[in-house]
Design a protein around this motif. Structure first.
Motif, PDB file in Angstrom:
ATOM      1  N   ALA A 165       0.845  -1.191   0.000  1.00  0.00           N
ATOM      2  CA  ALA A 165       0.000   0.000   0.000  1.00  0.00           C
ATOM      3  C   ALA A 165       0.880   1.240   0.000  1.00  0.00           C
ATOM      4  O   ALA A 165       2.076   1.176   0.298  1.00  0.00           O
ATOM      5  CB  ALA A 165      -0.900  -0.004   1.228  1.00  0.00           C
ATOM      6  N   ALA A 166       0.291   2.364  -0.329  1.00  0.00           N
ATOM      7  CA  ALA A 166       1.068   3.604  -0.439  1.00  0.00           C
ATOM      8  C   ALA A 166       1.770   3.946   0.864  1.00  0.00           C
ATOM      9  O   ALA A 166       2.948   4.336   0.873  1.00  0.00           O
ATOM     10  CB  ALA A 166       0.159   4.752  -0.881  1.00  0.00           C
ATOM     11  N   ARG A 220       4.173  10.289  -4.740  1.00  0.00           N
ATOM     12  CA  ARG A 220       5.213   9.360  -5.187  1.00  0.00           C
ATOM     13  C   ARG A 220       4.838   7.907  -4.909  1.00  0.00           C
ATOM     14  O   ARG A 220       5.358   6.998  -5.559  1.00  0.00           O
ATOM     15  CB  ARG A 220       6.544   9.667  -4.481  1.00  0.00           C
ATOM     16  CG  ARG A 220       7.212  10.942  -4.915  1.00  0.00           C
ATOM     17  CD  ARG A 220       8.656  10.974  -4.473  1.00  0.00           C
ATOM     18  NE  ARG A 220       8.799  10.841  -3.030  1.00  0.00           N
ATOM     19  CZ  ARG A 220       8.755  11.847  -2.173  1.00  0.00           C
ATOM     20  NH1 ARG A 220       8.552  13.066  -2.624  1.00  0.00           N
ATOM     21  NH2 ARG A 220       8.908  11.659  -0.886  1.00  0.00           N
ATOM     22  N   TYR A 221       3.957   7.692  -3.928  1.00  0.00           N
ATOM     23  CA  TYR A 221       3.725   6.327  -3.464  1.00  0.00           C
ATOM     24  C   TYR A 221       2.368   5.752  -3.852  1.00  0.00           C
ATOM     25  O   TYR A 221       2.135   4.562  -3.671  1.00  0.00           O
ATOM     26  CB  TYR A 221       3.885   6.280  -1.935  1.00  0.00           C
ATOM     27  CG  TYR A 221       5.212   6.846  -1.489  1.00  0.00           C
ATOM     28  CD1 TYR A 221       6.399   6.188  -1.773  1.00  0.00           C
ATOM     29  CD2 TYR A 221       5.285   8.061  -0.815  1.00  0.00           C
ATOM     30  CE1 TYR A 221       7.618   6.709  -1.391  1.00  0.00           C
ATOM     31  CE2 TYR A 221       6.499   8.588  -0.426  1.00  0.00           C
ATOM     32  CZ  TYR A 221       7.664   7.914  -0.717  1.00  0.00           C
ATOM     33  OH  TYR A 221       8.871   8.440  -0.349  1.00  0.00           O
ATOM     34  N   THR A 222       1.465   6.564  -4.364  1.00  0.00           N
ATOM     35  CA  THR A 222       0.139   6.056  -4.732  1.00  0.00           C
ATOM     36  C   THR A 222       0.115   5.641  -6.197  1.00  0.00           C
ATOM     37  O   THR A 222       0.828   6.207  -7.031  1.00  0.00           O
ATOM     38  CB  THR A 222      -0.945   7.124  -4.493  1.00  0.00           C
ATOM     39  OG1 THR A 222      -0.666   8.267  -5.318  1.00  0.00           O
ATOM     40  CG2 THR A 222      -0.974   7.553  -3.042  1.00  0.00           C
ATOM     41  N   ASP A 223      -0.719   4.661  -6.523  1.00  0.00           N
ATOM     42  CA  ASP A 223      -0.858   4.214  -7.913  1.00  0.00           C
ATOM     43  C   ASP A 223      -1.626   5.232  -8.749  1.00  0.00           C
ATOM     44  O   ASP A 223      -1.471   5.292  -9.965  1.00  0.00           O
ATOM     45  CB  ASP A 223      -1.568   2.862  -7.961  1.00  0.00           C
ATOM     46  CG  ASP A 223      -0.718   1.747  -7.381  1.00  0.00           C
ATOM     47  OD1 ASP A 223       0.522   1.853  -7.464  1.00  0.00           O
ATOM     48  OD2 ASP A 223      -1.285   0.782  -6.830  1.00  0.00           O
ATOM     49  N   SER A 224      -2.467   6.031  -8.081  1.00  0.00           N
ATOM     50  CA  SER A 224      -3.287   7.000  -8.800  1.00  0.00           C
ATOM     51  C   SER A 224      -2.553   8.303  -9.094  1.00  0.00           C
ATOM     52  O   SER A 224      -3.005   9.098  -9.912  1.00  0.00           O
ATOM     53  CB  SER A 224      -4.541   7.313  -7.980  1.00  0.00           C
ATOM     54  OG  SER A 224      -4.187   7.941  -6.749  1.00  0.00           O
ATOM     55  N   HIS A 253      -3.839  11.080  -1.771  1.00  0.00           N
ATOM     56  CA  HIS A 253      -4.562  10.124  -0.943  1.00  0.00           C
ATOM     57  C   HIS A 253      -4.734   8.806  -1.703  1.00  0.00           C
ATOM     58  O   HIS A 253      -5.090   8.802  -2.883  1.00  0.00           O
ATOM     59  CB  HIS A 253      -5.935  10.673  -0.545  1.00  0.00           C
ATOM     60  CG  HIS A 253      -5.866  11.793   0.446  1.00  0.00           C
ATOM     61  ND1 HIS A 253      -5.450  13.070   0.106  1.00  0.00           N
ATOM     62  CD2 HIS A 253      -6.141  11.824   1.784  1.00  0.00           C
ATOM     63  CE1 HIS A 253      -5.491  13.836   1.185  1.00  0.00           C
ATOM     64  NE2 HIS A 253      -5.899  13.115   2.204  1.00  0.00           N
ATOM     65  N   ASP A 254      -4.466   7.715  -0.992  1.00  0.00           N
ATOM     66  CA  ASP A 254      -4.564   6.383  -1.588  1.00  0.00           C
ATOM     67  C   ASP A 254      -5.904   5.764  -1.208  1.00  0.00           C
ATOM     68  O   ASP A 254      -6.276   5.769  -0.038  1.00  0.00           O
ATOM     69  CB  ASP A 254      -3.421   5.516  -1.050  1.00  0.00           C
ATOM     70  CG  ASP A 254      -3.331   4.186  -1.741  1.00  0.00           C
ATOM     71  OD1 ASP A 254      -3.682   4.116  -2.935  1.00  0.00           O
ATOM     72  OD2 ASP A 254      -2.903   3.209  -1.101  1.00  0.00           O
ATOM     73  N   GLU A 255      -6.658   5.269  -2.158  1.00  0.00           N
ATOM     74  CA  GLU A 255      -7.937   4.629  -1.853  1.00  0.00           C
ATOM     75  C   GLU A 255      -7.716   3.152  -1.596  1.00  0.00           C
ATOM     76  O   GLU A 255      -7.225   2.422  -2.449  1.00  0.00           O
ATOM     77  CB  GLU A 255      -8.934   4.828  -2.989  1.00  0.00           C
ATOM     78  CG  GLU A 255     -10.324   4.296  -2.647  1.00  0.00           C
ATOM     79  CD  GLU A 255     -11.356   4.656  -3.703  1.00  0.00           C
ATOM     80  OE1 GLU A 255     -11.782   3.745  -4.435  1.00  0.00           O
ATOM     81  OE2 GLU A 255     -11.719   5.845  -3.800  1.00  0.00           O
ATOM     82  N   ARG A 256      -8.063   2.711  -0.387  1.00  0.00           N
ATOM     83  CA  ARG A 256      -7.832   1.340   0.022  1.00  0.00           C
ATOM     84  C   ARG A 256      -9.078   0.762   0.677  1.00  0.00           C
ATOM     85  O   ARG A 256     -10.021   1.487   1.001  1.00  0.00           O
ATOM     86  CB  ARG A 256      -6.689   1.274   1.056  1.00  0.00           C
ATOM     87  CG  ARG A 256      -5.413   1.960   0.670  1.00  0.00           C
ATOM     88  CD  ARG A 256      -4.643   1.175  -0.344  1.00  0.00           C
ATOM     89  NE  ARG A 256      -4.251  -0.134   0.149  1.00  0.00           N
ATOM     90  CZ  ARG A 256      -3.604  -1.049  -0.576  1.00  0.00           C
ATOM     91  NH1 ARG A 256      -3.297  -0.791  -1.822  1.00  0.00           N
ATOM     92  NH2 ARG A 256      -3.280  -2.208  -0.064  1.00  0.00           N
TER      93      ARG A 256
END
Length: 460
Positions: A104-105, A316-320, A324-327
């Motif tokens: 995860a991010a 830098r760390y999210t796929d989007s 904010h990373d949606e998990r």
């Protein structure tokens, strides 16, 4: 045909010179080690005599131990293996890239932060070392990112990476306890040199341990060197400081004070903070709350069916590519939900919020005017200012509701003190029962008196 031989002969070191003109003494430019393996002549040239003598000494020691020498390279088996060993830096880059797609991010952020600290320690004392801030940027903003996410390196970053490639210790150096201990010591300190919290150290140590297990799996280390080094830190208690827990009157004061902050941001955040207090939501769960997740009747209790969380991690760390990373929910499967009954007071607040501010295009309740999620720094800034409006100076200086997350702690503490059974409170909070009781042990009032009363009733 055999590829190695035990028939080895060594010659003296040859000094190589270069003429400097008439009447001048030739200048020594290099030194060559010469030896034969079988019938093949081998040589290796070094800039200084000391390096040449050291290399020749290693060859002689290997021959005395009876090691076979490779006919092609001319090196003994032990030196060939050492030559093939990767540096810690090269291994760390490979490890991050291998685990990136599965993390995860927030985990990616923590992984690169931990390995950056270790990488800065596992280096030779080589001249030209860039400052630590530059080395950190080179690792976190470039080397530890997947190839398709890397920016064009500046000359400063490129120079720092070249230095790391040359100065990094071999991975096998961790077989020496002094290097493993140095890495652990670096994880126990913050950037300013002060001691990190025990929970922070344990989280980083877990990342380092997993990386070394990967090295063992790849057969680049024979065993995990962390098992031989003991750096004792007190176990984290994890209990909530009861001084940070607000009572209902104080919580309502804070929710009112939030509306005084800014022209629109404070009023738009009030319902988000209310969801954290009355519903016990984590900040990321509040950020991911959508209108379709809410059952908000005109009267009586409502229900939130939590399905998503949006923790802040950095682009830098999210796929989007968003901050904010949606998990899925914490400690649950990707499609699992968690029902949270909410009291009529929160139902009214959420209904009023939707009427006044509408929702984002994807249905999220809490967002900026442009539809983005509120940044963590903005939320903290609004909260800090609201505390100044709600409390007198001596209370502002105390731990009481110092962070927005303390609203969630206050919610769970309230449930437990109200007599809600632990399994029900844990289900609403998204905790395991054992963890919840340990974390909130110091916030539960009156349990001894209640237990004494029930025992007396049973004895009667």
């Amino acid at each position: 045909m055999t590829s190695s031989s035990y028939k080895v002969k060594f010659w003296g070191i040859r000094t190589n010179t270069r003429a400097q003109g008439d009447g001048k003494k030739p200048r020594v430019v290099s030194h060559t080690v010469r030896w034969t393996v079988g019938t093949a002549e081998k040589s290796s040239t070094f800039k200084t005599k000391g390096l040449a003598e050291s290399f020749l000494s290693e060859l002689r020691q290997a021959a005395r131990k009876g090691e076979p020498f490779d006919l092609e390279s001319g090196l003994p088996a032990s030196m060939i293996k050492a030559k093939d060993v990767r540096t810690w830096y090269a291994f760390a880059v490979d490890y991050v890239h291998a685990w990136w797609p599965h993390a995860a991010a927030k985990s990616r952020d923590g992984m690169t932060d931990t390995l950056t600290g270790v990488t800065l320690v596992l280096t030779h004392d080589r001249p030209g070392r860039p400052d630590d801030a530059t080395l950190r940027r080179a690792l976190r903003h470039f080397a530890f990112l997947p190839l398709d996410r890397r920016p064009v390196p500046t000359p400063e970053i490129a120079g720092a990476l070249r230095w790391l490639e040359a100065a990094s210790l071999p991975l096998t150096a961790l077989d020496e306890a002094k290097h493993t201990r140095a890495a652990l010591e670096s994880l126990s300190l913050l950037l300013d040199g002060t001691a990190a919290a025990t929970s922070t150290y344990r989280r980083k140590r877990a990342v380092f341990h997993h990386a070394l297990e990967y090295a063992v799996e790849r057969e680049e280390l024979s065993a995990n060197p962390l098992h031989r080094v003991k750096l004792r830190r007190p176990k984290p208690g994890g209990e909530i400081d009861r001084r940070s827990v607000v009572n209902p009157a104080q919580a309502r004061q804070l929710l009112t004070a939030v509306t005084y902050v800014g022209r629109t941001r404070g009023p738009m955040m009030r319902a988000m903070f209310a969801a954290m207090y009355f519903g016990g939501l984590r900040p990321g769960e509040a950020a991911g709350l959508r209108e379709q997740d809410c059952h908000l009747p005109k009267t009586g209790w409502g229900l939130l069916t939590l399905a998503k969380t949006r923790p802040e991690s950095g682009k830098r760390y999210t796929d989007s590519g968003e901050t904010h990373d949606e998990r899925g929910l914490k400690h649950r499967g990707a499609k699992e939900t968690r029902p949270v009954p909410i009291p009529p007071e929160l139902v009214t607040i959420l209904r009023d919020h939707i009427t006044a501010h509408d929702v984002a295009a994807d249905g999220r309740l809490f967002r900026t005017e442009s539809g983005k999620a509120f940044s963590g720094s903005t939320v903290s800034k609004i909260w800090k200012e609201a505390r100044g409006y709600a409390f007198p100076p001596d209370v502002v200086a105390s731990p009481l509701a110092a962070r927005p997350y303390d609203l969630r702690h206050a919610a769970v503490s309230l449930w437990l003190n109200a007599g809600v059974h632990a399994p029900e409170a844990a289900e609403r909070a998204g905790h395991g029962v054992d963890v919840m009781l340990r974390v909130y042990a110091k916030c539960i009032d009156g349990q001894r008196e209640m237990a004494n009363r029930r025992i007396l009733e049973a004895l009667a």
